[in-house]
Structure formats: C-alpha cells, structure tokens
Design a protein around this motif. Sequence first.
Motif, PDB file in Angstrom:
ATOM      1  N   ALA A  25       0.820  -1.217   0.000  1.00 12.99           N
ATOM      2  CA  ALA A  25       0.000   0.000   0.000  1.00 12.99           C
ATOM      3  C   ALA A  25       0.853   1.266   0.000  1.00 12.99           C
ATOM      4  O   ALA A  25       0.423   2.308  -0.499  1.00 12.99           O
ATOM      5  N   ARG A  26       2.063   1.180   0.539  1.00  8.91           N
ATOM      6  CA  ARG A  26       2.925   2.355   0.666  1.00  8.91           C
ATOM      7  C   ARG A  26       3.925   2.534  -0.475  1.00  8.91           C
ATOM      8  O   ARG A  26       4.679   3.497  -0.483  1.00  8.91           O
ATOM      9  N   LEU A  27       3.946   1.629  -1.423  1.00 10.55           N
ATOM     10  CA  LEU A  27       4.918   1.719  -2.513  1.00 10.55           C
ATOM     11  C   LEU A  27       4.690   2.970  -3.357  1.00 10.55           C
ATOM     12  O   LEU A  27       3.552   3.334  -3.647  1.00 10.55           O
ATOM     13  N   SER A  28       5.782   3.570  -3.768  1.00 10.97           N
ATOM     14  CA  SER A  28       5.707   4.722  -4.661  1.00 10.97           C
ATOM     15  C   SER A  28       5.544   4.229  -6.093  1.00 10.97           C
ATOM     16  O   SER A  28       6.413   3.525  -6.604  1.00 10.97           O
ATOM     17  N   PRO A  29       4.467   4.632  -6.753  1.00 10.19           N
ATOM     18  CA  PRO A  29       4.294   4.213  -8.145  1.00 10.19           C
ATOM     19  C   PRO A  29       5.329   4.850  -9.078  1.00 10.19           C
ATOM     20  O   PRO A  29       5.504   4.399 -10.201  1.00 10.19           O
ATOM     21  N   LYS A  30       6.025   5.869  -8.597  1.00 12.02           N
ATOM     22  CA  LYS A  30       7.050   6.540  -9.406  1.00 12.02           C
ATOM     23  C   LYS A  30       8.370   5.774  -9.419  1.00 12.02           C
ATOM     24  O   LYS A  30       9.202   5.998 -10.280  1.00 12.02           O
ATOM     25  N   ALA A  31       8.547   4.872  -8.444  1.00 10.44           N
ATOM     26  CA  ALA A  31       9.787   4.102  -8.370  1.00 10.44           C
ATOM     27  C   ALA A  31       9.794   3.035  -9.457  1.00 10.44           C
ATOM     28  O   ALA A  31       8.745   2.552  -9.891  1.00 10.44           O
ATOM     29  N   SER A  32      10.979   2.640  -9.879  1.00 10.14           N
ATOM     30  CA  SER A  32      11.104   1.578 -10.881  1.00 10.14           C
ATOM     31  C   SER A  32      10.630   0.251 -10.275  1.00 10.14           C
ATOM     32  O   SER A  32      10.607   0.095  -9.050  1.00 10.14           O
ATOM     33  N   PRO A  33      10.262  -0.701 -11.120  1.00 15.74           N
ATOM     34  CA  PRO A  33       9.862  -2.010 -10.586  1.00 15.74           C
ATOM     35  C   PRO A  33      10.938  -2.657  -9.701  1.00 15.74           C
ATOM     36  O   PRO A  33      10.613  -3.228  -8.667  1.00 15.74           O
ATOM     37  N   VAL A  34      12.197  -2.539 -10.097  1.00 18.87           N
ATOM     38  CA  VAL A  34      13.268  -3.119  -9.260  1.00 18.87           C
ATOM     39  C   VAL A  34      13.306  -2.429  -7.906  1.00 18.87           C
ATOM     40  O   VAL A  34      13.407  -3.091  -6.863  1.00 18.87           O
ATOM     41  N   ASP A  35      13.211  -1.101  -7.900  1.00 23.57           N
ATOM     42  CA  ASP A  35      13.215  -0.377  -6.626  1.00 23.57           C
ATOM     43  C   ASP A  35      12.006  -0.755  -5.773  1.00 23.57           C
ATOM     44  O   ASP A  35      12.126  -0.904  -4.552  1.00 23.57           O
ATOM     45  N   GLN A  36      10.847  -0.907  -6.398  1.00 21.13           N
ATOM     46  CA  GLN A  36       9.660  -1.311  -5.649  1.00 21.13           C
ATOM     47  C   GLN A  36       9.835  -2.708  -5.058  1.00 21.13           C
ATOM     48  O   GLN A  36       9.503  -2.941  -3.886  1.00 21.13           O
ATOM     49  N   LEU A  37      10.361  -3.636  -5.851  1.00 20.55           N
ATOM     50  CA  LEU A  37      10.604  -4.985  -5.343  1.00 20.55           C
ATOM     51  C   LEU A  37      11.581  -4.958  -4.184  1.00 20.55           C
ATOM     52  O   LEU A  37      11.384  -5.653  -3.175  1.00 20.55           O
ATOM     53  N   MET A  38      12.614  -4.144  -4.302  1.00 17.41           N
ATOM     54  CA  MET A  38      13.599  -4.072  -3.221  1.00 17.41           C
ATOM     55  C   MET A  38      12.981  -3.509  -1.939  1.00 17.41           C
ATOM     56  O   MET A  38      13.287  -3.984  -0.843  1.00 17.41           O
ATOM     57  N   VAL A  39      12.107  -2.528  -2.066  1.00 15.61           N
ATOM     58  CA  VAL A  39      11.427  -1.998  -0.879  1.00 15.61           C
ATOM     59  C   VAL A  39      10.634  -3.120  -0.205  1.00 15.61           C
ATOM     60  O   VAL A  39      10.696  -3.301   1.013  1.00 15.61           O
ATOM     61  N   VAL A  40       9.892  -3.869  -1.001  1.00 14.29           N
ATOM     62  CA  VAL A  40       9.101  -4.981  -0.460  1.00 14.29           C
ATOM     63  C   VAL A  40      10.013  -5.975   0.255  1.00 14.29           C
ATOM     64  O   VAL A  40       9.793  -6.326   1.422  1.00 14.29           O
TER      65      VAL A  40
END
Length: 129
Positions: free
Chosen positions: A17-32
């Motif tokens: 729910a908190r992921l930034s949609p502006k981040a790249s998919p790799v960056d989003q996966l890394m946050v998760v």
Amino acid sequence: IMVFKDEMLETVRDIFARLSPKASPVDQLMVVFEHMMAYHARDIDLSRVLLRELVMPSSLDRRGDVTELMEAIYSGLMGIVRPVADDPEVTARSAFALYYFALISWLGRGFERQAALAQLRTQLSALLK
C-alpha cells in the motif's frame, strides 16, 4: 505460524500500500523485500523455525495459512512487475524465489544481510531486463 501469518499478512499489505508508483519495478521490489527481511530480523531464531515450517508445513491447516500468505505476496508482486513482464505471474514467482534464496542465505549465515540484498538487487535487475 498462525501468529506469523497474521503479522506477515498485515506487514505485506502495508508494504504494498505504501509503494511509490514513481519508483522503478526493481526499486519497488527491493522496498518490499527489504521490509520483509527487516520483519525477519526482529527475531532471527524464530524466523529460522518459521521458514522451515513454511517450506514443509506440518499440517493441512498450516499449508492453508502458507497459501493465503503467498497469494497475497504474489498478487502484490504481480502488480509491480505487470508493466514490464511478458508473464507477470512467472516473473513475480521468480522474483520471490530470488528473494527467498537471499533470505535463507542470510538466515543460514552464508551472507551478511546487506550483501544478500545487494546480490538480490543485481538478480532482480537481470530478471526484469
């Protein structure tokens, strides 16, 4: 495992729910995956026990708990990779497999946590090319 499942479901839903949609998919996966590793870092010994139970559930009820958690994780991961993957389900499951290997490498004392995460970023970048 039931307490873990409920805590982890809440954690996973909050992370997605908190992921930034502006981040790249790799960056989003890394946050998760960084947040999921941080969850396990709270009690490493318990996490080692829980991961064994996740891989080889001791009962059908436990298998159901694991399935519910994994469906939530895969669903969130598919949402991240969908824009860049030919097959979002396979890509999401592959990304999780890479994360899981990094997690057990760290918990099994094969890698320091930061080294496992760095290797995971490299692998996810290759997966999403």
